[in-house]
Design an enzyme around this catalytic site. Sequence first.
Site, PDB file in Angstrom:
ATOM      1  N   LYS A  51       0.839  -1.189   0.000  1.00  0.00           N
ATOM      2  CA  LYS A  51       0.000   0.000   0.000  1.00  0.00           C
ATOM      3  C   LYS A  51       0.880   1.247   0.000  1.00  0.00           C
ATOM      4  O   LYS A  51       1.903   1.300   0.693  1.00  0.00           O
ATOM      5  CB  LYS A  51      -0.897   0.020   1.244  1.00  0.00           C
ATOM      6  CG  LYS A  51      -1.940  -1.078   1.303  1.00  0.00           C
ATOM      7  CD  LYS A  51      -3.087  -0.806   0.341  1.00  0.00           C
ATOM      8  CE  LYS A  51      -4.222  -1.799   0.562  1.00  0.00           C
ATOM      9  NZ  LYS A  51      -5.378  -1.511  -0.310  1.00  0.00           N
ATOM     10  N   LYS A  56       6.655   1.797   4.181  1.00  0.00           N
ATOM     11  CA  LYS A  56       6.307   2.814   5.176  1.00  0.00           C
ATOM     12  C   LYS A  56       4.851   2.714   5.631  1.00  0.00           C
ATOM     13  O   LYS A  56       4.512   3.184   6.730  1.00  0.00           O
ATOM     14  CB  LYS A  56       6.566   4.204   4.599  1.00  0.00           C
ATOM     15  CG  LYS A  56       8.030   4.547   4.369  1.00  0.00           C
ATOM     16  CD  LYS A  56       8.727   4.884   5.656  1.00  0.00           C
ATOM     17  CE  LYS A  56      10.104   5.487   5.413  1.00  0.00           C
ATOM     18  NZ  LYS A  56      10.757   5.901   6.667  1.00  0.00           N
ATOM     19  N   SER A  82      10.445  13.107   2.586  1.00  0.00           N
ATOM     20  CA  SER A  82      10.749  13.366   1.180  1.00  0.00           C
ATOM     21  C   SER A  82       9.777  12.655   0.259  1.00  0.00           C
ATOM     22  O   SER A  82       9.828  12.813  -0.950  1.00  0.00           O
ATOM     23  CB  SER A  82      12.180  12.913   0.860  1.00  0.00           C
ATOM     24  OG  SER A  82      12.310  11.516   1.067  1.00  0.00           O
ATOM     25  N   ASN A  84       7.939   8.947   0.794  1.00  0.00           N
ATOM     26  CA  ASN A  84       7.294   7.671   1.101  1.00  0.00           C
ATOM     27  C   ASN A  84       6.581   7.664   2.446  1.00  0.00           C
ATOM     28  O   ASN A  84       5.462   7.168   2.563  1.00  0.00           O
ATOM     29  CB  ASN A  84       8.311   6.531   1.022  1.00  0.00           C
ATOM     30  CG  ASN A  84       8.647   6.160  -0.401  1.00  0.00           C
ATOM     31  OD1 ASN A  84       7.968   6.572  -1.342  1.00  0.00           O
ATOM     32  ND2 ASN A  84       9.707   5.388  -0.589  1.00  0.00           N
ATOM     33  N   GLN A  87       3.437   9.845   2.120  1.00  0.00           N
ATOM     34  CA  GLN A  87       2.338   9.130   1.482  1.00  0.00           C
ATOM     35  C   GLN A  87       1.701   8.145   2.456  1.00  0.00           C
ATOM     36  O   GLN A  87       0.467   8.045   2.552  1.00  0.00           O
ATOM     37  CB  GLN A  87       2.850   8.362   0.268  1.00  0.00           C
ATOM     38  CG  GLN A  87       3.260   9.226  -0.896  1.00  0.00           C
ATOM     39  CD  GLN A  87       3.771   8.386  -2.051  1.00  0.00           C
ATOM     40  OE1 GLN A  87       3.032   7.617  -2.629  1.00  0.00           O
ATOM     41  NE2 GLN A  87       5.042   8.541  -2.376  1.00  0.00           N
ATOM     42  N   ASN A 317       8.120   3.993  -5.657  1.00  0.00           N
ATOM     43  CA  ASN A 317       7.610   5.315  -6.020  1.00  0.00           C
ATOM     44  C   ASN A 317       8.669   6.105  -6.785  1.00  0.00           C
ATOM     45  O   ASN A 317       9.356   6.961  -6.237  1.00  0.00           O
ATOM     46  CB  ASN A 317       7.165   6.068  -4.766  1.00  0.00           C
ATOM     47  CG  ASN A 317       5.972   5.407  -4.119  1.00  0.00           C
ATOM     48  OD1 ASN A 317       5.011   5.051  -4.790  1.00  0.00           O
ATOM     49  ND2 ASN A 317       6.032   5.205  -2.807  1.00  0.00           N
TER      50      ASN A 317
END
Length: 332
Positions: A51, A56, A82, A84, A87, A317
């Site tokens: 997810k 993270k 920065s 991850n 999000q 990402n």
Amino acid sequence: MSGRLTITVNDILKAKNRIHSCVHTTPVFTSSTFDESYGRKFYFKAENLQKTGSFKARGALNAVTLLKEGESPPKGVVTHSSGNHGQALAWAARMRGLQCAVVAPNNSPNVKLDAIREYGADIVICDPTPTSRQETCDRIGRERGFHFVPPYDHPDVIAGQGTLGAEFLEQIPELDAILVPTSGGGMVSGIAIAAKALKPDLKVFIVEPNGKDVEKCLRAGERLWPNPPRFLETIADGIRLQQLGHVTWPIIRELVQKDVFSVTDDEIMKGMRFAFERMKLVVEAASGAGIAAAMSERLRQMDAGLRHVGVILCGGNTDIDRLPWYPTPAHS
């Protein structure tokens, strides 16, 4: 704070039960081509398919869930990131019905900032230094009454990241070693606590960008990094912080191997390209660092008894218009 005394494998197993219905049990990939080329059996734990696109999510959801279930839950959470962790915290806050603000440096990748916004968080831009990130975060917390959830330096975050280690050992119990890309040390701390409790002989190794100097600190048994904290020049934006955290440091000093794998940007790109081209997996540069360590001559020269080696693909990402082996953005 002594992280080792405040986080146990029981905390990790409780976190695993707490978050399992909301996070993925990520798959483990193998490559016979890679094994034949580098002389061991490798297992790639694909947290790039987790997810929010990285490991993270585990720590963020564990921390936010415990806050929400506490006696005085806050109206929101704030962090600096920065990308991850920002999000992940934005997603976790939305899952648990809390507001979220993310303080991000002005050089953060747009693909990560866009995702933070899509999860419903406010973004506050700051200067690209650890000091500016923390000062801005503290200000937002005071002004809005939000609770600070650190990216790595907190027992609940570390316990959540440790679920990755417990899950990996359930999937591949024969693991002899795990290579872990490392920034502040939340993931490697959690993995090490889980691994050493569940399989004491398993070795956990840090993977770092050149200039982090973790091996020097581990061999000296003390923090030798210059202050104030700084970021390293590396394409791996997820692991560019030079210092380990103050909660994570004693855990790492006690449980993680003193041999550290330092990798260059060219080696990171080589690792990324293998994942893209041969494994058909989209990974970010920090994941490429783990693959680079698996490719390294240093690992090849280590104990042949380390036959089964895990590699954490910590995130996916990456901006596909700005892949690091292209000098300029791709155009159609």
